[in-house]
Scaffold this motif. Structure first.
Motif, PDB file in Angstrom:
ATOM      1  N   ALA A 172       0.875  -1.175   0.000  1.00 25.97           N
ATOM      2  CA  ALA A 172       0.000   0.000   0.000  1.00 25.97           C
ATOM      3  C   ALA A 172       0.905   1.215   0.000  1.00 25.97           C
ATOM      4  CB  ALA A 172      -0.905   0.021   1.220  1.00 25.97           C
ATOM      5  N   ALA A 173       0.455   2.310  -0.613  1.00 25.48           N
ATOM      6  CA  ALA A 173       1.260   3.533  -0.641  1.00 25.48           C
ATOM      7  C   ALA A 173       0.375   4.729  -0.944  1.00 25.48           C
ATOM      8  CB  ALA A 173       2.358   3.432  -1.706  1.00 25.48           C
ATOM      9  N   LYS A 174       0.725   5.870  -0.354  1.00 26.19           N
ATOM     10  CA  LYS A 174       0.070   7.127  -0.723  1.00 26.19           C
ATOM     11  C   LYS A 174       0.955   8.308  -0.339  1.00 26.19           C
ATOM     12  CE  LYS A 174      -3.659   6.416   1.936  1.00 26.19           C
ATOM     13  NZ  LYS A 174      -4.925   6.606   2.717  1.00 26.19           N
ATOM     14  N   MET A 175       0.798   9.416  -1.072  1.00 20.53           N
ATOM     15  CA  MET A 175       1.481  10.655  -0.726  1.00 20.53           C
ATOM     16  C   MET A 175       0.473  11.573  -0.052  1.00 20.53           C
ATOM     17  SD  MET A 175       3.605  13.278  -3.142  1.00 20.53           S
ATOM     18  CE  MET A 175       5.238  12.577  -3.023  1.00 20.53           C
ATOM     19  N   LEU A 176       0.911  12.208   1.037  1.00 23.80           N
ATOM     20  CA  LEU A 176       0.047  13.121   1.802  1.00 23.80           C
ATOM     21  C   LEU A 176       0.866  14.302   2.279  1.00 23.80           C
ATOM     22  CD1 LEU A 176      -2.004  11.073   4.464  1.00 23.80           C
ATOM     23  CD2 LEU A 176      -2.880  12.213   2.417  1.00 23.80           C
ATOM     24  N   HIS A 177       0.215  15.451   2.425  1.00 19.61           N
ATOM     25  CA  HIS A 177       0.809  16.568   3.154  1.00 19.61           C
ATOM     26  C   HIS A 177       0.022  16.649   4.462  1.00 19.61           C
ATOM     27  CE1 HIS A 177       2.738  20.816   2.874  1.00 19.61           C
ATOM     28  NE2 HIS A 177       2.602  20.438   4.125  1.00 19.61           N
ATOM     29  N   LEU A 178       0.636  16.229   5.560  1.00 15.76           N
ATOM     30  CA  LEU A 178      -0.088  16.098   6.831  1.00 15.76           C
ATOM     31  C   LEU A 178      -0.592  17.439   7.331  1.00 15.76           C
ATOM     32  CD1 LEU A 178       2.053  13.666   9.034  1.00 15.76           C
ATOM     33  CD2 LEU A 178       0.151  13.116   7.511  1.00 15.76           C
ATOM     34  N   THR A 179      -1.779  17.428   7.905  1.00 17.99           N
ATOM     35  CA  THR A 179      -2.242  18.564   8.687  1.00 17.99           C
ATOM     36  C   THR A 179      -1.587  18.485  10.066  1.00 17.99           C
ATOM     37  OG1 THR A 179      -4.077  17.363   9.686  1.00 17.99           O
ATOM     38  CG2 THR A 179      -4.504  18.448   7.554  1.00 17.99           C
ATOM     39  N   ARG A 180      -1.613  19.609  10.782  1.00 21.05           N
ATOM     40  CA  ARG A 180      -1.112  19.628  12.154  1.00 21.05           C
ATOM     41  C   ARG A 180      -1.832  18.567  13.004  1.00 21.05           C
ATOM     42  NH1 ARG A 180       1.515  22.434  16.137  1.00 21.05           N
ATOM     43  NH2 ARG A 180       2.691  23.429  14.487  1.00 21.05           N
ATOM     44  N   GLU A 181      -3.151  18.455  12.826  1.00 22.88           N
ATOM     45  CA  GLU A 181      -3.939  17.489  13.602  1.00 22.88           C
ATOM     46  C   GLU A 181      -3.473  16.051  13.320  1.00 22.88           C
ATOM     47  OE1 GLU A 181      -5.237  20.183  11.905  1.00 22.88           O
ATOM     48  OE2 GLU A 181      -5.403  21.201  13.847  1.00 22.88           O
ATOM     49  N   GLN A 182      -3.252  15.743  12.042  1.00 18.87           N
ATOM     50  CA  GLN A 182      -2.791  14.393  11.694  1.00 18.87           C
ATOM     51  C   GLN A 182      -1.416  14.105  12.299  1.00 18.87           C
ATOM     52  OE1 GLN A 182      -3.236  14.886   7.392  1.00 18.87           O
ATOM     53  NE2 GLN A 182      -4.452  13.020   7.338  1.00 18.87           N
ATOM     54  N   ALA A 183      -0.509  15.087  12.236  1.00 21.81           N
ATOM     55  CA  ALA A 183       0.847  14.880  12.760  1.00 21.81           C
ATOM     56  C   ALA A 183       0.831  14.753  14.281  1.00 21.81           C
ATOM     57  CB  ALA A 183       1.753  16.029  12.329  1.00 21.81           C
ATOM     58  N   GLU A 184       0.074  15.608  14.949  1.00 19.43           N
ATOM     59  CA  GLU A 184      -0.013  15.533  16.420  1.00 19.43           C
ATOM     60  C   GLU A 184      -0.636  14.214  16.852  1.00 19.43           C
ATOM     61  OE1 GLU A 184      -2.085  19.062  17.660  1.00 19.43           O
ATOM     62  OE2 GLU A 184      -0.248  20.282  17.599  1.00 19.43           O
ATOM     63  N   GLY A 185      -1.635  13.754  16.115  1.00 20.60           N
ATOM     64  CA  GLY A 185      -2.277  12.477  16.448  1.00 20.60           C
ATOM     65  C   GLY A 185      -1.347  11.303  16.230  1.00 20.60           C
ATOM     66  N   PHE A 186      -0.610  11.343  15.133  1.00 23.60           N
ATOM     67  CA  PHE A 186       0.303  10.235  14.829  1.00 23.60           C
ATOM     68  C   PHE A 186       1.389  10.129  15.893  1.00 23.60           C
ATOM     69  CE2 PHE A 186       4.033   8.418  12.700  1.00 23.60           C
ATOM     70  CZ  PHE A 186       3.496   7.190  12.354  1.00 23.60           C
ATOM     71  N   TYR A 187       1.903  11.274  16.363  1.00 26.82           N
ATOM     72  CA  TYR A 187       2.986  11.289  17.347  1.00 26.82           C
ATOM     73  C   TYR A 187       2.486  11.580  18.764  1.00 26.82           C
ATOM     74  CZ  TYR A 187       6.624  10.973  13.743  1.00 26.82           C
ATOM     75  OH  TYR A 187       7.459  10.551  12.743  1.00 26.82           O
ATOM     76  N   ALA A 188       1.229  11.240  19.044  1.00 26.44           N
ATOM     77  CA  ALA A 188       0.621  11.567  20.346  1.00 26.44           C
ATOM     78  C   ALA A 188       1.450  11.056  21.529  1.00 26.44           C
ATOM     79  CB  ALA A 188      -0.797  10.994  20.411  1.00 26.44           C
ATOM     80  N   GLU A 189       2.118   9.903  21.358  1.00 29.93           N
ATOM     81  CA  GLU A 189       2.922   9.336  22.459  1.00 29.93           C
ATOM     82  C   GLU A 189       4.073  10.261  22.857  1.00 29.93           C
ATOM     83  OE1 GLU A 189       5.546   5.927  21.352  1.00 29.93           O
ATOM     84  OE2 GLU A 189       4.805   6.260  19.318  1.00 29.93           O
ATOM     85  N   HIS A 190       4.473  11.165  21.953  1.00 29.97           N
ATOM     86  CA  HIS A 190       5.604  12.059  22.242  1.00 29.97           C
ATOM     87  C   HIS A 190       5.168  13.443  22.722  1.00 29.97           C
ATOM     88  CE1 HIS A 190       8.325   9.098  20.721  1.00 29.97           C
ATOM     89  NE2 HIS A 190       7.854   9.153  19.493  1.00 29.97           N
ATOM     90  N   LYS A 191       3.855  13.664  22.846  1.00 34.61           N
ATOM     91  CA  LYS A 191       3.364  14.981  23.266  1.00 34.61           C
ATOM     92  C   LYS A 191       3.982  15.352  24.614  1.00 34.61           C
ATOM     93  CE  LYS A 191      -0.899  17.637  23.326  1.00 34.61           C
ATOM     94  NZ  LYS A 191      -0.746  18.534  22.207  1.00 34.61           N
TER      95      LYS A 191
END
Ligand code: ATP
Ligand code: MG
Length: 137
Positions: A34-53
């Protein structure tokens, strides 16, 4: 057979090394399923890295990960999580062994070119964060 989740981060996309990194994945025996190109929103990036908040590097990491497009992949292969981590090299590129993706393409600790899941559980969560089941071949 195992699945893991991979990101080619903005600094590597800007260097035009998506193809080179895909070649390294395939040469190492991974299938890109599977593959896709995305330009992350701030919300997507913060959610993806939530463990590092709350960590000192969090804000810079979110800024970086939203600074340009990224490539997302699901990789499949034997022992995929660990073998992909080995292919990436150490998180801090100063410690990344020669021949690893981070030794070749990282610019700094934060701008370290690639992401890879650190466990099967993380892989399942991260894959589901970005891909619907019918987007995975
Ligand atoms: P990744 O999750 O990207 O595959 P990792 O699991 O080796 O890498 P984590 O501890 O999950 O590393 O950190 C996530 C990302 O946050 C790192 O890849 C790096 O971009 C950034 N990062 C982590 N620690 C630091 C730090 N001390 N200074 C700057 N950036 C950091
Ligand atoms: Mg991690």
């Amino acid at each position: 057979i195992q699945r893991t989740f991979s990101i080619i981060k903005p600094n590597a996309v800007k260097k035009n090394v998506i193809g080179a990194i895909y070649h390294r994945f395939e040469s190492a025996g991974f299938s890109i399923i599977a593959a896709k190109m995305l330009h992350l929103t701030r919300e997507q990036a913060e959610g993806f890295y939530a463990e590092h908040k709350g960590r000192p590097f969090f804000e810079g990491l979110v800024e970086f990960m939203t600074s340009g497009p990224i490539m997302l992949q699901v990789l499949e292969g034997e022992n995929a999580v660990q073998r992909h981590r080995d292919l990436m090299g150490a998180t801090n590129p100063e410690n990344a062994l020669a021949g690893t993706l981070r030794a070749d393409y990282a610019d700094s600790f934060t701008e370290n070119a690639v992401h890879g899941s650190d466990s099967i559980e993380s892989a399942n969560r991260e894959i589901a964060y970005f891909f619907a089941e019918d987007e995975i071949c």
